[in-house]
Design a protein around this motif. Structure first.
Motif, mmCIF file in Angstrom:
data_model
loop_
_atom_site.group_PDB
_atom_site.id
_atom_site.type_symbol
_atom_site.label_atom_id
_atom_site.label_comp_id
_atom_site.label_asym_id
_atom_site.label_seq_id
_atom_site.Cartn_x
_atom_site.Cartn_y
_atom_site.Cartn_z
ATOM 1 N N ASN A 49 4.427 -4.438 -7.690
ATOM 2 C CA ASN A 49 5.314 -5.446 -7.138
ATOM 3 C C ASN A 49 5.356 -6.591 -8.143
ATOM 4 O OD1 ASN A 49 6.553 -7.596 -5.771
ATOM 5 N ND2 ASN A 49 5.835 -6.859 -3.779
ATOM 6 N N TRP A 50 6.484 -6.735 -8.827
ATOM 7 C CA TRP A 50 6.601 -7.737 -9.890
ATOM 8 C C TRP A 50 7.129 -9.078 -9.392
ATOM 9 C CZ3 TRP A 50 3.864 -7.256 -13.963
ATOM 10 C CH2 TRP A 50 3.517 -5.986 -14.429
ATOM 11 N N ARG A 51 7.258 -9.207 -8.078
ATOM 12 C CA ARG A 51 7.642 -10.502 -7.527
ATOM 13 C C ARG A 51 6.386 -11.358 -7.349
ATOM 14 N NH1 ARG A 51 11.959 -12.502 -5.483
ATOM 15 N NH2 ARG A 51 13.068 -10.540 -5.215
ATOM 16 N N ALA A 52 6.485 -12.626 -7.733
ATOM 17 C CA ALA A 52 5.371 -13.554 -7.526
ATOM 18 C C ALA A 52 5.115 -13.702 -6.015
ATOM 19 C CB ALA A 52 5.702 -14.902 -8.158
ATOM 20 N N PRO A 53 3.871 -13.853 -5.598
ATOM 21 C CA PRO A 53 2.688 -14.117 -6.430
ATOM 22 C C PRO A 53 1.949 -12.869 -6.901
ATOM 23 C CG PRO A 53 2.109 -14.379 -4.142
ATOM 24 C CD PRO A 53 3.576 -14.040 -4.160
ATOM 25 N N MET A 54 2.345 -11.672 -6.436
ATOM 26 C CA MET A 54 1.586 -10.483 -6.842
ATOM 27 C C MET A 54 1.760 -10.226 -8.336
ATOM 28 S SD MET A 54 1.620 -6.565 -5.387
ATOM 29 C CE MET A 54 0.786 -7.026 -3.864
ATOM 30 N N SER A 55 3.012 -10.041 -8.801
ATOM 31 C CA SER A 55 3.332 -9.840 -10.223
ATOM 32 C C SER A 55 2.357 -8.874 -10.883
ATOM 33 C CB SER A 55 3.318 -11.190 -10.959
ATOM 34 O OG SER A 55 4.335 -12.023 -10.462
ATOM 35 N N CYS A 56 2.312 -7.668 -10.347
ATOM 36 C CA CYS A 56 1.345 -6.675 -10.813
ATOM 37 C C CYS A 56 1.983 -5.292 -10.795
ATOM 38 C CB CYS A 56 0.103 -6.692 -9.917
ATOM 39 S SG CYS A 56 -1.150 -5.471 -10.382
ATOM 40 N N GLY A 57 1.709 -4.516 -11.844
ATOM 41 C CA GLY A 57 2.250 -3.166 -11.916
ATOM 42 C C GLY A 57 1.313 -2.103 -11.394
ATOM 43 N N ASN A 58 0.056 -2.467 -11.102
ATOM 44 C CA ASN A 58 -0.915 -1.475 -10.644
ATOM 45 C C ASN A 58 -1.921 -2.113 -9.680
ATOM 46 O OD1 ASN A 58 -2.320 -3.011 -12.529
ATOM 47 N ND2 ASN A 58 -2.226 -1.428 -14.097
ATOM 48 N N PHE A 59 -1.402 -2.651 -8.601
ATOM 49 C CA PHE A 59 -2.251 -3.301 -7.604
ATOM 50 C C PHE A 59 -2.903 -2.238 -6.730
ATOM 51 C CE2 PHE A 59 -3.168 -5.338 -3.554
ATOM 52 C CZ PHE A 59 -3.815 -6.495 -3.973
ATOM 53 N N ASN A 60 -4.224 -2.306 -6.622
ATOM 54 C CA ASN A 60 -4.969 -1.337 -5.832
ATOM 55 C C ASN A 60 -5.135 -1.869 -4.409
ATOM 56 O OD1 ASN A 60 -7.192 0.161 -4.634
ATOM 57 N ND2 ASN A 60 -7.553 0.996 -6.692
ATOM 58 N N ILE A 61 -4.474 -1.203 -3.458
ATOM 59 C CA ILE A 61 -4.492 -1.694 -2.092
ATOM 60 C C ILE A 61 -5.845 -1.469 -1.433
ATOM 61 C CG2 ILE A 61 -2.004 -1.487 -1.761
ATOM 62 C CD1 ILE A 61 -2.477 1.125 -0.287
ATOM 63 N N ALA A 62 -6.682 -0.574 -2.012
ATOM 64 C CA ALA A 62 -8.006 -0.333 -1.458
ATOM 65 C C ALA A 62 -8.994 -1.417 -1.889
ATOM 66 C CB ALA A 62 -8.518 1.040 -1.885
ATOM 67 N N THR A 63 -8.894 -1.866 -3.139
ATOM 68 C CA THR A 63 -9.833 -2.871 -3.650
ATOM 69 C C THR A 63 -9.255 -4.285 -3.633
ATOM 70 O OG1 THR A 63 -9.070 -2.651 -5.951
ATOM 71 C CG2 THR A 63 -10.801 -1.134 -5.203
ATOM 72 N N GLY A 64 -7.922 -4.380 -3.484
ATOM 73 C CA GLY A 64 -7.282 -5.685 -3.509
ATOM 74 C C GLY A 64 -7.212 -6.302 -4.879
ATOM 75 N N GLU A 65 -7.280 -5.466 -5.915
ATOM 76 C CA GLU A 65 -7.299 -5.967 -7.290
ATOM 77 C C GLU A 65 -6.134 -5.423 -8.095
ATOM 78 O OE1 GLU A 65 -11.061 -4.900 -8.886
ATOM 79 O OE2 GLU A 65 -12.197 -6.356 -7.697
ATOM 80 N N CYS A 66 -5.691 -6.217 -9.077
ATOM 81 C CA CYS A 66 -4.669 -5.795 -10.024
ATOM 82 C C CYS A 66 -5.359 -5.319 -11.299
ATOM 83 C CB CYS A 66 -3.718 -6.937 -10.358
ATOM 84 S SG CYS A 66 -2.413 -6.502 -11.540
ATOM 85 N N GLY A 67 -5.021 -4.140 -11.737
ATOM 86 C CA GLY A 67 -5.634 -3.640 -12.968
ATOM 87 C C GLY A 67 -5.645 -2.135 -12.986
ATOM 88 N N GLY A 68 -6.194 -1.577 -14.054
ATOM 89 C CA GLY A 68 -6.239 -0.130 -14.162
ATOM 90 C C GLY A 68 -5.162 0.390 -15.061
ATOM 91 N N LYS A 69 -4.714 1.606 -14.812
ATOM 92 C CA LYS A 69 -3.856 2.304 -15.764
ATOM 93 C C LYS A 69 -2.377 2.017 -15.522
ATOM 94 C CE LYS A 69 -3.299 6.468 -12.981
ATOM 95 N NZ LYS A 69 -3.185 7.925 -13.013
#
Length: 434
Positions: free
Chosen positions: A411-431
Motif C-alpha cells: 500500500n503506497w498511500r501514506a502513512p503506510m507507504s510500503c511495498g511489503n508490509f507483513n500483516i502478521a508482524t506489523g512490519e514493513c520490510g523483506g523481499k
C-alpha cells in the motif's frame, strides 16, 4: 473465487484519492517539451513482441500532442533499443533519466529486464510503467504494473481448464527466467491446493530463442497419454513460440487432445504463424483485438491508420500501455507538474477507460483492476473470447499460495507507504518491495 479475493488493508483508500498539491516542475518540464522515455527491445529475441509496444507509444504520444500535449507542452518521445540484453536495460534506463532527462519511462517485456531497471528507477526516482503480465512477488514505489498479476491471468486460466475442460494433468512449459519460474511455482502450489498429485504435474524450461522442440513436444505427447485429460500451460516467451507451435502441429497435437493455454502469445505473435493447425488452443489475457466495443473499434482504427497497415493487429500489452499512458497524462494534469514524487502520489486512484468497455483503476498497490478473458485461437490469427470473469479483478502483488508471501501486502498511500508490509508482524520490510 480465490483469484478474485481482495485484501482490504492493502487496498484501503485506493479509490479515495484526495487533493494533490503541485510540486516543483521537473527539469525537462521547464523546457519546451516534456520527454517520454520508451525502453523496448527493437532487436534480439524479444523484438517480435516489443517493437509493437514502441510503435503504440509513438502513436499515443502523437495523439496526445494533437490534443495540445500535457501541461500546455508537447510530448517528445525518446526511444532507445536495449536489444533484448537484460543488463543493457539498466544502462539505457540510466541514460534516459540522467542524460535525456525524461519524466516517465514506458518499459520492458520480460521480468528480468524489469528487474534490471528497477534499482535505477529507485535510485534516480523516476516513474515507470510496465505493461506485461508478470509473476507478482514485487511492489516497488516507482513502478506501475499495468499488466496482469498471476491472479489476473494464470490462476483464472488454470481454473478455466480445470472446471470447463476437465483437465487433470498439467505440463508447465516455460522459458528459463524469473517470470515462468515464479509463475509456475505459484501454479504448482495452487494445483496441489486443489488436490492435483505430484505425478500429474511436470515442469520444463528452455532458453530464450529455443528452436528444437521435437523431443520436448514428444515428451508432452507421452505425458498426455496416461488416460487423463492433459493441458499445457505455456510461459514460453519471444520468438521461441514460433517453432514450438509448429512442432505441436507437426506431431499432430491439437486442442481437442492437449489444449495449450499461453500467457505470452497474442495477436502479434500469431501474425508470424500458420494458425490453421492451432485452432482451439487458448490464451489468457485481459484484452483481445476481437473485443467488440466502441472504444476498441476507435483504438484499432487509429492504430492501423498510424502504422499505415490495415492488417496490423493489436494486443493486450498495447492496451496496457494505452491505459498506463492515459493514467500518467491524467495524473500529471491533476498534479500540475511532472515531478516524480507528486505524480506517483497522484496516480493512486486514477481511473481511465479500458478497451473492453469498463474502467481501469490504479490501486494503492500500484496494480490495476482488470477483466480476465480466455480466448480461443481462430484460423485468421484472432481470438474468440470463450470465457471471462463476471467483473473486474484487482491485481494481487503477493501470492496467497506461497508461504513467504501470503502475509505480505503493498500500500503506497501514506502513512503506510510500503511495498511489503507483513500483516502478521506489523512490519514493513523483506523481499520484493521498498
Amino acid at each position: 473465487m480465490d483469484w478474485g479475493s481482495v485484501r482490504g488493508l492493502a487496498l484501503a483508500g485506493a479509490l479515495g484519492a484526495g487533493t494533490v498539491l503541485a510540486g516543483p516542475l521537473s527539469a525537462s518540464a521547464d523546457d519546451e517539451t516534456i520527454k517520454v522515455g520508451v525502453l523496448h527491445s527493437l532487436s534480439g529475441t524479444m523484438a517480435i513482441s516489443e517493437t509493437t509496444l514502441k510503435d503504440v507509444m509513438l502513436m499515443l504520444i502523437e495523439e496526445q500532442n494533437k490534443k495540445g500535449g500535457v501541461l500546455g507542452k508537447q510530448l517528445e518521445p525518446v526511444v532507445v533499443d536495449p536489444a533484448s540484453d537484460w543488463p543493457l536495460f539498466a544502462e539505457k534506463m540510466r541514460d534516459l533519466v540522467s542524460a535525456e532527462e525524461v519524466d516517465v519511462v514506458f518499459c520492458c517485456w520480460t521480468s528480468v529486464s524489469r528487474k534490471s531497471i528497477l534499482p535505477v528507477a529507485e535510485e534516480l526516482n523516476t516513474v515507470v510503467f510496465y505493461p506485461v503480465q508478470y509473476e507478482g512477488e514485487e511492489s516497488q514505489r516507482n513502478i506501475f504494473y499495468t499488466g496482469a498479476a498471476p491472479n489476473q491471468q494464470a490462476i483464472p486460466a488454470v481454473d478455466y481448464l480445470m472446471n470447463e475442460e476437465g483437465v487433470e494433468r498439467w505440463v508447465l512449459e516455460g522459458t528459463d527466467y524469473v517470470y515462468p519460474r515464479t509463475t509456475n511455482k505459484i501454479l504448482e502450489a495452487y494445483l496441489k491446493s486443489k488436490g492435483v498429485a505430484d505425478e500429474d504435474i511436470t515442469i520444463n524450461y528452455t532458453p530464450f530463442g529455443h528452436a528444437d522442440w521435437q523431443t520436448i513436444v514428444s515428451g508432452i505427447k507421452d505425458f498426455g497419454s496416461a488416460g487423463k485429460k492433459t493441458a499445457v500451460v505455456s510461459t514460453i516467451n519471444g520468438d521461441a513460440n514460433v517453432p514450438f507451435y509448429k512442432e505441436l502441429a507437426n506431431q499432430g497435437i491439437d486442442a481437442a487432445d492437449i489444449p495449450v493455454v499461453a500467457f505470452s502469445v497474442g495477436e502479434e505473435e500469431l501474425a508470424g504463424i500458420d494458425t490453421e493447425p492451432l485452432v482451439g488452443h487458448l490464451a489468457a489475457w485481459n484484452y483481445f483485438q476481437s473485443v467488440d466495443t466502441p472504444e476498441n473499434a476507435e483504438f484499432i482504427e487509429t492504430w492501423q491508420a498510424f502504422i499505415g497497415d490495415e492488417d496490423r493487429v493489436t494486443n493486450d500489452p498495447m492496451e496496457a500501455h494505452y491505459i498506463g499512458f492515459n493514467m500518467w497524462v491524467e495524473a500529471v494534469e491533476k498534479a500540475g507538474t511532472t515531478d516524480a514524487d507528486t505524480v506517483i502520489d497522484a496516480l493512486i486512484g486514477v481511473s481511465v477507460p479500458n478497451l473492453t468497455g469498463g474502467y481501469a483503476t490504479m490501486m494503492a498497490n500500484h496494480h490495476l483492476t482488470k477483466p480476465v478473458l480466455i480466448g480461443e485461437i481462430q484460423d485468421d490469427g484472432q481470438f474468440e473470447v470463450v470465457w471471462e470473469t463476471p467483473g473486474l479483478v484487482v491485481g494481487d502483488e503477493w501470492s496467497d499460495y506461497l508461504p513467504d508471501s501470503r502475509d505480505l501486502i503493498a500500500n503506497w498511500r501514506a502513512p503506510m507507504s510500503c511495498g511489503n508490509f507483513n500483516i502478521a508482524t506489523g512490519e514493513c520490510g523483506g523481499k520484493g518491495g521498498s
